[in-house]
Design a protein around this motif. Structure first.
Motif, short mmCIF file in Angstrom:
data_model
loop_
_atom_site.label_atom_id
_atom_site.label_comp_id
_atom_site.label_asym_id
_atom_site.label_seq_id
_atom_site.Cartn_x
_atom_site.Cartn_y
_atom_site.Cartn_z
N VAL A 165 50.02 55.18 19.64
CA VAL A 165 50.00 54.02 18.74
C VAL A 165 48.83 54.18 17.77
N ILE A 166 49.15 54.15 16.48
CA ILE A 166 48.13 54.21 15.43
C ILE A 166 47.79 52.78 15.04
N GLY A 167 46.56 52.40 15.22
CA GLY A 167 46.15 51.02 14.98
C GLY A 167 45.85 50.72 13.53
N PRO A 168 45.48 49.48 13.24
CA PRO A 168 45.14 49.10 11.87
C PRO A 168 43.81 49.71 11.44
N ALA A 169 43.74 50.13 10.19
CA ALA A 169 42.49 50.65 9.65
C ALA A 169 41.44 49.54 9.68
N MET A 170 40.25 49.85 10.15
CA MET A 170 39.20 48.85 10.32
C MET A 170 37.97 49.21 9.48
N TYR A 171 37.53 48.25 8.68
CA TYR A 171 36.35 48.43 7.84
C TYR A 171 35.16 47.68 8.42
N ALA A 172 33.96 48.15 8.09
CA ALA A 172 32.76 47.39 8.41
C ALA A 172 32.81 46.09 7.62
N GLN A 173 32.47 44.98 8.22
CA GLN A 173 32.63 43.67 7.58
C GLN A 173 31.48 43.31 6.65
N ASN A 174 30.37 44.02 6.78
CA ASN A 174 29.22 43.75 5.92
C ASN A 174 28.68 45.06 5.38
N GLU A 175 27.58 44.98 4.62
CA GLU A 175 26.95 46.18 4.12
C GLU A 175 26.55 47.07 5.29
N PRO A 176 26.67 48.41 5.12
CA PRO A 176 26.33 49.30 6.23
C PRO A 176 24.93 49.02 6.78
N GLY A 177 24.85 48.86 8.05
CA GLY A 177 23.62 48.59 8.76
C GLY A 177 23.91 48.65 10.23
N SER A 178 22.89 48.63 11.05
CA SER A 178 23.10 48.80 12.49
C SER A 178 24.01 47.73 13.06
N ARG A 179 23.88 46.50 12.58
CA ARG A 179 24.70 45.42 13.13
C ARG A 179 26.16 45.57 12.72
N ALA A 180 26.40 45.91 11.45
CA ALA A 180 27.77 46.08 10.96
C ALA A 180 28.44 47.27 11.64
N ILE A 181 27.68 48.34 11.85
CA ILE A 181 28.22 49.52 12.50
C ILE A 181 28.57 49.23 13.96
N ALA A 182 27.65 48.52 14.65
CA ALA A 182 27.89 48.16 16.05
C ALA A 182 29.13 47.29 16.18
N GLU A 183 29.30 46.35 15.26
CA GLU A 183 30.45 45.44 15.31
C GLU A 183 31.75 46.21 15.06
N LEU A 184 31.74 47.11 14.09
CA LEU A 184 32.92 47.91 13.79
C LEU A 184 33.28 48.80 14.98
N ASN A 185 32.28 49.42 15.56
CA ASN A 185 32.51 50.29 16.71
C ASN A 185 33.09 49.50 17.89
N GLN A 186 32.55 48.31 18.13
CA GLN A 186 33.04 47.50 19.24
C GLN A 186 34.47 47.04 19.00
N ARG A 187 34.79 46.72 17.75
CA ARG A 187 36.14 46.29 17.42
C ARG A 187 37.14 47.43 17.68
N ALA A 188 36.78 48.64 17.28
CA ALA A 188 37.66 49.78 17.51
C ALA A 188 37.77 50.08 19.01
N GLU A 189 36.66 50.01 19.71
CA GLU A 189 36.67 50.27 21.15
C GLU A 189 37.54 49.26 21.89
N ASP A 190 37.41 47.98 21.54
CA ASP A 190 38.20 46.94 22.20
C ASP A 190 39.69 47.15 21.95
N TRP A 191 40.04 47.48 20.70
CA TRP A 191 41.46 47.67 20.38
C TRP A 191 42.02 48.86 21.15
N VAL A 192 41.32 49.99 21.12
CA VAL A 192 41.80 51.20 21.80
C VAL A 192 41.94 50.95 23.30
#
Length: 250
Positions: free
Chosen positions: A208-235
């Motif tokens: 299953v190929i999931g939806p493309a996910m973007y960082a929700q804010n300007e690149p930074g540790s918090r935005a990266i962590a949130e994006l990573n967690q979102r991808a991890e939860d979906w997978v």
């Protein structure tokens, strides 16, 4: 599964090994004179498709893919579940051209490693994680700018069925800093092709190929962590669903 299935497994590995050696030798002679895209198709796509074909014809390992509509037009970072060797073959043949993050030791394998070197891999030293992160960031950004998909198995190694592992943030950081999405990929290949040993089980692998996910804010540790967690939860959620379907025989 019949009594002759172990013989079919042995036949599969014999043919896979012979084809890998022959194709590596041919590639080492021919590929250096090709453009990168043509080289990728010649070296990787052709052989990986033959491996998938042999797995289907000899072992009864078929597959179904859903979510193709989620694939963006521009290559980005693929974050995929890693349970077996099968998904490496499949993803390398499905997305092109593609580079992946792999351990540096693979480049030292005679013939096979030499052929891999022709394909611009991101070969990291796992014993030096800080240097590896810098290398993924630098070379990954270069590959993306060249129009190449970057495949990362964010768990770092093959994980047993039913045992999710934490995702490394390197893929999410690479995508966010490049202004590109991560493309999550889930599958249940480990149910049929275990991470260790030669044992196999016939059946249909679901990808299953999931939806493309973007960082929700300007690149930074918090935005990266949130994006990573979102991808991890979906997978993890999707893999759990696919494994349940396989165990129920659906």
């Amino acid at each position: 599964m019949n009594a002759l299935y172990p013989v079919r497994i042995l036949l599969f590995y014999v043919l896979l090994s012979i084809s890998a050696l022959v194709w590596c030798l041919i590639s080492l002679v021919c590929a250096p004179f090709m453009s990168f895209r043509t080289r990728y198709r010649f070296v990787v796509r052709t052989w990986c498709r033959s491996a998938i074909w042999m797995a289907s014809g000899i072992l009864g390992l078929r597959y179904e893919v859903s979510g193709q509509e989620n694939i963006p037009e521009r290559p980005c970072v693929i974050l995929a579940k890693h349970q077996s060797t099968w998904e490496t073959f499949f993803l390398s043949a499905y997305f092109e051209p593609l580079t992946q993050v792999l351990k540096r030791e693979l480049l030292f394998v005679p013939f096979f490693g030499w052929a891999i070197m022709l394909l611009r891999p991101i070969a990291i030293d796992r014993a030096n994680p800080k240097a590896a992160l810098r290398q993924v960031a630098k070379q990954g950004d270069e590959r993306l700018r060249q129009g190449t998909w970057v495949l990362i198995f964010p768990e770092g190694t093959r994980t047993p069925v039913g045992q999710p592992a934490r995702f490394s943030r390197s893929g999410a950081a690479l995508a966010a800093n490049a202004g590109l999405p991560v493309l999550p990929v889930a599958h249940n290949a480990g149910v049929f092709w275990p991470r260790t040993g030669w044992g196999k089980r016939p059946g249909t692998i679901r990808v299953v190929i999931g939806p493309a996910m973007y960082a929700q804010n300007e690149p930074g540790s918090r935005a990266i962590a949130e994006l990573n967690q979102r991808a991890e939860d979906w997978v993890n959620a999707e893999v759990s669903r696919l494994e349940s379907l396989a165990s129920s025989g659906s």
